[in-house]
Enzyme design. Structure first.
Site, PDB file in Angstrom:
ATOM      1  CE  LYS A  96     -48.735  42.223  45.082  1.00 58.36           C
ATOM      2  NZ  LYS A  96     -47.716  41.378  45.012  1.00 58.36           N
ATOM      3  CG  ASN A  97     -46.266  40.258  49.681  1.00 64.11           C
ATOM      4  OD1 ASN A  97     -47.076  40.533  48.426  1.00 64.11           O
ATOM      5  ND2 ASN A  97     -45.019  40.091  49.130  1.00 64.11           N
ATOM      6  CG  ASP A 120     -40.734  41.152  47.299  1.00 61.69           C
ATOM      7  OD1 ASP A 120     -40.206  40.575  46.175  1.00 61.69           O
ATOM      8  OD2 ASP A 120     -41.877  41.079  47.997  1.00 61.69           O
ATOM      9  NE  ARG A 152     -46.980  34.517  40.569  1.00 63.42           N
ATOM     10  CZ  ARG A 152     -46.483  33.259  40.201  1.00 63.42           C
ATOM     11  NH1 ARG A 152     -46.707  32.237  40.700  1.00 63.42           N
ATOM     12  NH2 ARG A 152     -45.942  33.281  38.653  1.00 63.42           N
ATOM     13  CG  ASP A 200     -44.228  39.618  39.344  1.00 63.04           C
ATOM     14  OD1 ASP A 200     -44.605  40.529  38.394  1.00 63.04           O
ATOM     15  OD2 ASP A 200     -44.038  40.154  40.475  1.00 63.04           O
ATOM     16  CG  MET A 245     -34.905  33.714  47.763  1.00 64.87           C
ATOM     17  SD  MET A 245     -36.345  34.087  48.873  1.00 64.87           S
ATOM     18  CE  MET A 245     -35.797  34.606  50.265  1.00 64.87           C
TER      19      MET A 245
END
Length: 435
Positions: free
Chosen positions: A23-24, A320, A98, A122, A342
């Site tokens: 996805k990223n 993640d 985003r 998110d 983070m």
């Protein structure tokens, strides 16, 4: 009425599962098609909301988008409608996604101007966009925020290569600045650049399009600006977060699962972190095989002190997957401290796990200690709501390992990041129904 999953847990699963495209990476490389008027073909694109919304957004801007098959698209960004960026349609679509910030770098580079609504997305703490904007400013872009319409207007008619030290190794920030720099005049040096595989993939794709980038895979990138870029073909890596999620799922449900085509060399330390939790896994070709195991024991440090697992910029452990590690540790033997450096509100889903019977001490918004139950006590099914993508899948894993029935609401959050997750888990024998 929103959708929910009803899960009857406590059953071991069995079979093969193939991870979706990353996805990223998708959000970055799909934005990069705006850098050229030539055709770009991208394959292994995951069929998930965030990615589909970005593709739709490109179509609205005037990009010719064709779907070749389920996971392959071609993009041709010949004629871009510049007025679209000041429209209400762009504000509602761009503001809710985003990933829409990722189109700014390519647009600035190619057209010298862009407008961008203030972004959403998110709720996992403050995700600053300063890194993006500061990077663009160093290249010579001028920003004006218009509080009346909520847009940033950016003028970048004269981007010049320069030395940039990023204030944080932000993956999207680095990607955006790289995309702006490939068409800027002169040489740009980016230090403290993110070096995630996704970003390496983007740089390799841009290089095939004619960009001159050296230092790929390190935190020091040097980019020599070129006049123009051409078309290319690109295939996305498999999603490492899905791969990690499936390793955790196998361990927690005592299942024998084979994860297909994982591009193992791109997984960094992910397999090792799960091994530290005592999970057995073996590489067969490019598949990860996880045998069914009743017990897995968390290692301690050499001096016997409690294991700590913390996130860090790549090649450190990705934030993640911390929610997944936390859940999987619930049924391990031993204890582990999870340190989420983070983001400050990603651990707040532990209250749901406590309701299910987990032994977790939330130390502060960044740290939680998990005291493993060693499968002596099963979790119990409950009703719960998913707060963000990764916590949602963690709760799903917990529910699949629990006795009794669980209901997870707000599954839109899960589906922003995981394609057809219910049908894919059913194929492994999971009892999961969408209502």
């Amino acid at each position: 009425m929103t959708n929910a999953f009803v899960i009857n847990g406590g059953k071991p699963l069995k079979g093969e599962i193939t991870p979706q495209g990353a996805k990223n990476e998708a959000l970055q490389v799909i934005s990069a098609v705006l850098l050229t008027e030539e055709k770009v073909t991208i394959s292994n694109i995951p069929d998930i909301k965030d990615v589909n919304k970005l593709i739709e957004l490109l179509g609205d801007m005037g990009v010719i988008v064709e779907r070749v098959n389920e996971h392959t698209y071609t993009f041709e960004a010949k004629d871009i409608n510049q007025d679209f960026f000041l429209s209400e349609a762009f504000k509602s679509k761009g503001g809710g996604l985003r990933g829409s910030i990722m189109i700014v770098g390519p647009l600035l580079a190619r057209f010298g101007k862009a407008s961008i609504p203030k972004p959403g997305g998110d709720k996992i703490g403050r995700r600053r966009l300063d890194t993006h904007f500061l990077g663009f400013e160093k290249l010579g872009a001028q920003f004006n925020y218009n509080p009346e319409n909520g847009f940033f207007n950016v003028d970048a008619s004269n981007l010049q290569g320069t030395y940039i030290l990023l204030d944080e190794a932000s993956v999207t920030g680095t990607a955006n600045v790289v995309m702006a720099a490939v068409l800027a005049k002169g040489t740009t040096t980016i230090y403290n650049a993110a070096c995630e595989p996704y970003l390496q993939q983007l740089c390799k794709m841009l290089s095939r399009m004619g960009a001159k980038i050296s230092g790929i895979g390190s935190n020091l990138l040097t980019i020599e600006g070129v006049e123009r870029l051409g078309g290319t073909e690109h295939r996305l890596l498999p999603d490492m977060i899905e791969i990690g999620s499936f390793i955790g799922l196998a361990a927690m449900t005592g299942s024998e699962i084979t994860i297909k085509d994982v591009q193992y060399k791109e997984l960094g330390m992910i397999p090792d972190v799960f091994k530290r939790l005592g999970i057995k896994l073996e590489l067969r070709g490019d598949d990860i095989f996880i045998p069914a195991q009743e017990h897995y024991e968390i290692e301690t440090f050499i001096d016997g002190s409690i294991m700590t697992i913390a996130d860090a910029p790549w090649p450190g452990f990705t934030p993640d997957l911390l929610s997944i590690v936390l859940v999987v540790a619930i049924q391990a033997k031993g204890s582990v401290l999870i340190h989420q450096k983070m983001f400050e509100s990603r651990l707040f889903f532990v209250d749901k796990l406590l309701d299910m019977g987990a032994q977790i001490i939330l130390c502060d918004p960044h740290r939680a200690t998990v005291i493993g139950l060693d499968n002596q006590v099963k979790l119990r099914g409950i009703s719960m709501t998913s707060p963000d993508i990764r916590a949602g899948v963690s709760l799903l894993i917990a529910a699949l390992s629990a006795q009794g029935q669980s209901t997870i609401y707000n599954i839109e959050q899960i589906e922003r990041g995981y394609q057809h997750i219910d049908t894919r888990l059913k194929a492994l024998g999971a009892d999961i129904t969408r209502i």
